[in-house]
Write a protein that holds these residues in place. Structure first.
Motif, short mmCIF file in Angstrom:
data_model
loop_
_atom_site.label_atom_id
_atom_site.label_comp_id
_atom_site.label_asym_id
_atom_site.label_seq_id
_atom_site.Cartn_x
_atom_site.Cartn_y
_atom_site.Cartn_z
N MET A 237 -74.27 -42.59 -68.46
CA MET A 237 -74.76 -43.09 -69.73
C MET A 237 -76.29 -43.07 -69.71
N ARG A 238 -76.86 -42.60 -70.78
CA ARG A 238 -78.31 -42.54 -70.89
C ARG A 238 -78.87 -43.89 -71.31
N GLU A 239 -80.11 -44.14 -70.93
CA GLU A 239 -80.80 -45.35 -71.38
C GLU A 239 -81.81 -44.98 -72.46
N ILE A 240 -82.05 -45.92 -73.36
CA ILE A 240 -83.14 -45.79 -74.32
C ILE A 240 -84.30 -46.61 -73.79
N ILE A 241 -85.43 -45.94 -73.61
CA ILE A 241 -86.65 -46.58 -73.14
C ILE A 241 -87.69 -46.49 -74.26
N VAL A 242 -88.23 -47.63 -74.63
CA VAL A 242 -89.32 -47.67 -75.61
C VAL A 242 -90.61 -47.89 -74.83
N ALA A 243 -91.54 -46.97 -74.98
CA ALA A 243 -92.81 -47.04 -74.25
C ALA A 243 -93.96 -47.16 -75.25
N ALA A 244 -94.85 -48.08 -74.96
CA ALA A 244 -96.01 -48.26 -75.84
C ALA A 244 -97.25 -48.52 -75.01
N GLU A 245 -98.35 -47.98 -75.46
CA GLU A 245 -99.65 -48.25 -74.88
C GLU A 245 -100.35 -49.18 -75.86
N VAL A 246 -100.69 -50.39 -75.39
CA VAL A 246 -101.19 -51.44 -76.28
C VAL A 246 -102.47 -52.05 -75.73
N THR A 247 -103.22 -52.67 -76.62
CA THR A 247 -104.42 -53.40 -76.23
C THR A 247 -104.02 -54.83 -75.84
N MET A 248 -104.95 -55.57 -75.25
CA MET A 248 -104.67 -56.95 -74.87
C MET A 248 -104.29 -57.81 -76.07
N ASP A 249 -104.82 -57.47 -77.24
CA ASP A 249 -104.47 -58.25 -78.43
C ASP A 249 -103.25 -57.69 -79.15
N GLY A 250 -102.54 -56.77 -78.50
CA GLY A 250 -101.25 -56.30 -79.02
C GLY A 250 -101.31 -55.17 -80.01
N VAL A 251 -102.46 -54.57 -80.24
CA VAL A 251 -102.56 -53.48 -81.20
C VAL A 251 -101.93 -52.22 -80.62
N VAL A 252 -101.01 -51.64 -81.39
CA VAL A 252 -100.32 -50.44 -80.94
C VAL A 252 -100.35 -49.35 -82.01
N ASN A 253 -100.32 -49.70 -83.24
CA ASN A 253 -100.22 -48.71 -84.31
C ASN A 253 -101.56 -48.51 -85.01
N ASN A 254 -102.52 -48.02 -84.27
CA ASN A 254 -103.82 -47.68 -84.84
C ASN A 254 -104.37 -46.49 -84.06
N PRO A 255 -104.39 -45.30 -84.67
CA PRO A 255 -104.86 -44.11 -83.94
C PRO A 255 -106.27 -44.25 -83.39
N GLU A 256 -107.06 -45.15 -83.93
CA GLU A 256 -108.44 -45.31 -83.48
C GLU A 256 -108.53 -45.90 -82.07
N ILE A 257 -107.44 -46.48 -81.55
CA ILE A 257 -107.49 -47.05 -80.20
C ILE A 257 -107.38 -46.00 -79.11
N PHE A 258 -106.87 -44.81 -79.44
CA PHE A 258 -106.58 -43.84 -78.39
C PHE A 258 -107.79 -43.35 -77.62
N PRO A 259 -108.94 -43.11 -78.25
CA PRO A 259 -110.09 -42.74 -77.41
C PRO A 259 -110.41 -43.80 -76.35
N GLU A 260 -110.28 -45.06 -76.71
CA GLU A 260 -110.51 -46.13 -75.74
C GLU A 260 -109.43 -46.15 -74.66
N ILE A 261 -108.18 -46.00 -75.08
CA ILE A 261 -107.06 -46.00 -74.13
C ILE A 261 -107.23 -44.89 -73.10
#
Length: 183
Positions: free
Chosen positions: A1-25
């Motif tokens: 059976m396969r697993e579903i893995i949700v992966a996110a790269e987030v800031t300390m304040d929880g921001v995940v859905n803002n393309p502007e964070i990626f240069p910093e990440i």
């Protein structure tokens, strides 16, 4: 059976859905972070996404080359959307109708893990239906102050800690298992 893995790269304040964070990440993508990201990708054989992540990835990844890009470009993608229409490009299948049942069937198939990068409505649906086996939050040591947060609009959920790992850059991986009842 396969697993579903949700992966996110987030800031300390929880921001995940803002393309502007990626240069910093990307400033924090040291070799050990990249090794983790590579292992996550190569432990899966299909991607899950909602429309927004699919559209963003489909613009970027087909233009890239290298081991990671080649793997992403060839692997199947399953896209949940109420607005997209067939046929999708980039080796993708549109999930419509009873998405929960379709995801349950995908989990039952033979193969490696299914990974979702990017979070949103699909993540919430999977979480509410108990389909997410692991959450892998890669938290970077900076705040951004604006942008979507992963669990905005969700009810109270409790998770089981599986692993916590610190990287050279100060990023921290927090891996959690399925939602559990409170203590």
């Amino acid at each position: 059976m396969r697993e579903i893995i949700v992966a996110a790269e987030v800031t300390m304040d929880g921001v995940v859905n803002n393309p502007e964070i990626f240069p910093e990440i990307f400033n924090y993508h040291t070799d050990d972070v990249q090794d983790y990201l590579d292992k996550l990708l190569f432990s899966s054989d299909a991607l899950l996404s909602g429309r927004l992540t699919y559209e963003g990835f489909a613009q970027i990844w087909p233009t890239r080359t290298g081991d990671m890009a080649d793997y992403i470009n060839k692997m199947p993608k399953y896209v949940a959307s109420r607005t997209l229409k067939e046929p999708l490009s980039w080796n993708s299948t549109l999930l419509q109708g009873d998405i929960v049942e379709q995801l349950r069937k995908l989990k039952q198939e033979d193969g490696k893990n299914l990974v979702q990068y990017g979070v949103g409505e699909l993540t919430h649906t999977m979480l509410n239906q108990g389909l997410v086996d692991k959450f892998q939050l890669l938290v970077f040591p900076f705040t951004f102050g604006q942008g979507g947060r992963w669990f905005d609009g969700m009810d109270l959920k409790h998770f089981k800690l599986i692993e916590c790992k610190t990287f050279k850059s100060g990023a921290v991986l927090m891996q959690y298992g399925q939602a559990v009842n409170a203590h």
